[in-house]
Design a protein around this motif. Structure first.
Motif, PDB file in Angstrom:
ATOM      1  N   ILE A 165      -4.087  -2.798  -3.872  1.00 15.22           N
ATOM      2  CA  ILE A 165      -5.378  -3.399  -4.244  1.00 15.22           C
ATOM      3  C   ILE A 165      -6.557  -2.538  -3.793  1.00 15.22           C
ATOM      4  O   ILE A 165      -7.468  -2.274  -4.559  1.00 15.22           O
ATOM      5  CB  ILE A 165      -5.513  -4.799  -3.603  1.00 15.22           C
ATOM      6  CG1 ILE A 165      -4.436  -5.736  -4.109  1.00 15.22           C
ATOM      7  CG2 ILE A 165      -6.892  -5.382  -3.790  1.00 15.22           C
ATOM      8  CD1 ILE A 165      -4.734  -6.440  -5.380  1.00 15.22           C
ATOM      9  N   ASP A 166      -6.540  -2.111  -2.537  1.00 12.87           N
ATOM     10  CA  ASP A 166      -7.679  -1.366  -1.992  1.00 12.87           C
ATOM     11  C   ASP A 166      -7.738   0.075  -2.483  1.00 12.87           C
ATOM     12  O   ASP A 166      -8.769   0.723  -2.363  1.00 12.87           O
ATOM     13  CB  ASP A 166      -7.638  -1.396  -0.460  1.00 12.87           C
ATOM     14  CG  ASP A 166      -7.869  -2.789   0.076  1.00 12.87           C
ATOM     15  OD1 ASP A 166      -8.980  -3.304  -0.100  1.00 12.87           O
ATOM     16  OD2 ASP A 166      -6.928  -3.373   0.652  1.00 12.87           O
ATOM     17  N   GLU A 167      -6.644   0.576  -3.020  1.00 13.48           N
ATOM     18  CA  GLU A 167      -6.595   1.956  -3.512  1.00 13.48           C
ATOM     19  C   GLU A 167      -7.051   2.064  -4.961  1.00 13.48           C
ATOM     20  O   GLU A 167      -7.356   3.160  -5.428  1.00 13.48           O
ATOM     21  CB  GLU A 167      -5.163   2.487  -3.449  1.00 13.48           C
ATOM     22  CG  GLU A 167      -4.546   2.493  -2.085  1.00 13.48           C
ATOM     23  CD  GLU A 167      -3.074   2.822  -2.154  1.00 13.48           C
ATOM     24  OE1 GLU A 167      -2.747   4.011  -2.378  1.00 13.48           O
ATOM     25  OE2 GLU A 167      -2.256   1.903  -1.989  1.00 13.48           O
ATOM     26  N   ALA A 168      -7.013   0.963  -5.680  1.00 12.81           N
ATOM     27  CA  ALA A 168      -7.282   0.989  -7.115  1.00 12.81           C
ATOM     28  C   ALA A 168      -8.664   1.566  -7.411  1.00 12.81           C
ATOM     29  O   ALA A 168      -9.648   1.225  -6.763  1.00 12.81           O
ATOM     30  CB  ALA A 168      -7.164  -0.419  -7.695  1.00 12.81           C
ATOM     31  N   VAL A 216       0.857  -1.186   0.000  1.00 10.98           N
ATOM     32  CA  VAL A 216       0.000   0.000   0.000  1.00 10.98           C
ATOM     33  C   VAL A 216       0.890   1.233   0.000  1.00 10.98           C
ATOM     34  O   VAL A 216       2.016   1.201   0.493  1.00 10.98           O
ATOM     35  CB  VAL A 216      -0.958   0.060   1.219  1.00 10.98           C
ATOM     36  CG1 VAL A 216      -1.935  -1.083   1.222  1.00 10.98           C
ATOM     37  CG2 VAL A 216      -0.198   0.109   2.524  1.00 10.98           C
ATOM     38  N   THR A 217       0.368   2.314  -0.543  1.00 12.65           N
ATOM     39  CA  THR A 217       1.056   3.596  -0.437  1.00 12.65           C
ATOM     40  C   THR A 217       0.702   4.177   0.932  1.00 12.65           C
ATOM     41  O   THR A 217      -0.260   3.718   1.576  1.00 12.65           O
ATOM     42  CB  THR A 217       0.590   4.573  -1.538  1.00 12.65           C
ATOM     43  OG1 THR A 217      -0.804   4.846  -1.346  1.00 12.65           O
ATOM     44  CG2 THR A 217       0.834   4.010  -2.938  1.00 12.65           C
ATOM     45  N   PRO A 218       1.416   5.190   1.401  1.00 15.49           N
ATOM     46  CA  PRO A 218       1.025   5.819   2.668  1.00 15.49           C
ATOM     47  C   PRO A 218      -0.421   6.325   2.634  1.00 15.49           C
ATOM     48  O   PRO A 218      -1.151   6.190   3.619  1.00 15.49           O
ATOM     49  CB  PRO A 218       2.021   6.986   2.803  1.00 15.49           C
ATOM     50  CG  PRO A 218       3.228   6.531   2.050  1.00 15.49           C
ATOM     51  CD  PRO A 218       2.675   5.737   0.882  1.00 15.49           C
ATOM     52  N   GLU A 219      -0.841   6.856   1.483  1.00 17.88           N
ATOM     53  CA  GLU A 219      -2.229   7.323   1.344  1.00 17.88           C
ATOM     54  C   GLU A 219      -3.200   6.151   1.416  1.00 17.88           C
ATOM     55  O   GLU A 219      -4.296   6.272   1.969  1.00 17.88           O
ATOM     56  CB  GLU A 219      -2.427   8.073   0.017  1.00 17.88           C
ATOM     57  CG  GLU A 219      -1.646   9.348  -0.118  1.00 17.88           C
ATOM     58  CD  GLU A 219      -0.188   9.119  -0.552  1.00 17.88           C
ATOM     59  OE1 GLU A 219       0.157   8.034  -1.084  1.00 17.88           O
ATOM     60  OE2 GLU A 219       0.623  10.027  -0.335  1.00 17.88           O
ATOM     61  N   GLY A 220      -2.798   5.025   0.858  1.00 16.07           N
ATOM     62  CA  GLY A 220      -3.643   3.834   0.891  1.00 16.07           C
ATOM     63  C   GLY A 220      -3.856   3.330   2.302  1.00 16.07           C
ATOM     64  O   GLY A 220      -4.969   2.951   2.682  1.00 16.07           O
ATOM     65  N   LEU A 221      -2.802   3.337   3.109  1.00 17.61           N
ATOM     66  CA  LEU A 221      -2.944   2.927   4.506  1.00 17.61           C
ATOM     67  C   LEU A 221      -3.856   3.902   5.234  1.00 17.61           C
ATOM     68  O   LEU A 221      -4.720   3.488   6.013  1.00 17.61           O
ATOM     69  CB  LEU A 221      -1.581   2.855   5.202  1.00 17.61           C
ATOM     70  CG  LEU A 221      -1.635   2.431   6.665  1.00 17.61           C
ATOM     71  CD1 LEU A 221      -2.268   1.050   6.830  1.00 17.61           C
ATOM     72  CD2 LEU A 221      -0.244   2.458   7.278  1.00 17.61           C
ATOM     73  N   GLN A 222      -3.703   5.189   4.960  1.00 16.65           N
ATOM     74  CA  GLN A 222      -4.564   6.199   5.589  1.00 16.65           C
ATOM     75  C   GLN A 222      -6.026   5.962   5.216  1.00 16.65           C
ATOM     76  O   GLN A 222      -6.911   6.071   6.065  1.00 16.65           O
ATOM     77  CB  GLN A 222      -4.122   7.607   5.182  1.00 16.65           C
ATOM     78  CG  GLN A 222      -4.845   8.713   5.911  1.00 16.65           C
ATOM     79  CD  GLN A 222      -4.644   8.657   7.413  1.00 16.65           C
ATOM     80  OE1 GLN A 222      -3.555   8.384   7.913  1.00 16.65           O
ATOM     81  NE2 GLN A 222      -5.703   8.907   8.161  1.00 16.65           N
ATOM     82  N   GLN A 223      -6.297   5.596   3.972  1.00 15.70           N
ATOM     83  CA  GLN A 223      -7.669   5.309   3.534  1.00 15.70           C
ATOM     84  C   GLN A 223      -8.237   4.115   4.297  1.00 15.70           C
ATOM     85  O   GLN A 223      -9.407   4.132   4.701  1.00 15.70           O
ATOM     86  CB  GLN A 223      -7.709   5.012   2.036  1.00 15.70           C
ATOM     87  CG  GLN A 223      -7.494   6.207   1.157  1.00 15.70           C
ATOM     88  CD  GLN A 223      -7.367   5.830  -0.317  1.00 15.70           C
ATOM     89  OE1 GLN A 223      -7.437   4.665  -0.696  1.00 15.70           O
ATOM     90  NE2 GLN A 223      -7.156   6.828  -1.155  1.00 15.70           N
TER      91      GLN A 223
END
Length: 167
Positions: free
Chosen positions: A119-122, A31-38
């Motif tokens: 995966i979850d950010e896509a 995950v990207t840092p933004e993805g973890l934040q999401q």
């Protein structure tokens, strides 16, 4: 006990818990840092939803709680397995996780731009594709000016990397 002695009200069906986007077996959940934040924000929303749950009766409340708890369990698994990759730590001259990539389809002369994310950010509408998507895998490791072959059905497309950017 025979089903003949069970009240109909006690025969609840298990609620449907929508699955998360699948992560192929053996693949690390980058995950990207933004993805973890999401993901963390999603967990906060579910906790708030659980706290403020209003239901007309006990059965409805129990079902709603089961759905929230099921979603929370799947989400927590994803958070626990997340491995943050910082785009700033990637090589600037090569397509890697977290890169915003500009491509040219050499056959159709079409320009494309997308960011490779978890995966979850896509989200195709936001031009974000999962790192496990075939097109992302085709261009990963390529440098500006290099051409990647991308198989789409029976067709093989050639995609030239025009730009790489890490924000």
């Amino acid at each position: 006990m025979s089903r003949g002695f069970v009240k109909e009200d006690d025969q609840e069906e298990a609620p449907f818990i929508p699955p998360r986007a699948s992560l192929p077996a053996g693949v690390i959940n980058y995950v990207t840092p933004e993805g973890l934040q999401q993901l963390l924000e999603e967990r906060n929303k579910l906790e708030l939803e659980r706290t403020n749950l209003v239901a007309e009766n006990d059965t409805e409340r129990r079902r709603a709680m089961a759905v929230i708890d099921g979603k929370m369990n799947l989400l927590q698994e994803r958070i626990n397995s997340a491995r943050v990759l910082h785009p700033s730590e990637q090589p600037d001259d090569e397509v890697r996780f977290g890169a915003e990539v500009r491509l040219k389809d050499l056959q159709k002369n079409i320009l494309q731009k997308f960011k490779i994310v978890g995966i979850d950010e896509a989200d195709v509408r936001k031009q974000k594709i999962a790192f496990v998507a075939p097109i992302a895998r085709a261009v990963t490791g390529k440098k500006i000016g290099e051409v990647a072959e991308f198989k789409l059905g029976n067709e093989v497309r050639e995609l030239e990397v025009l730009g790489i950017n890490y924000e």
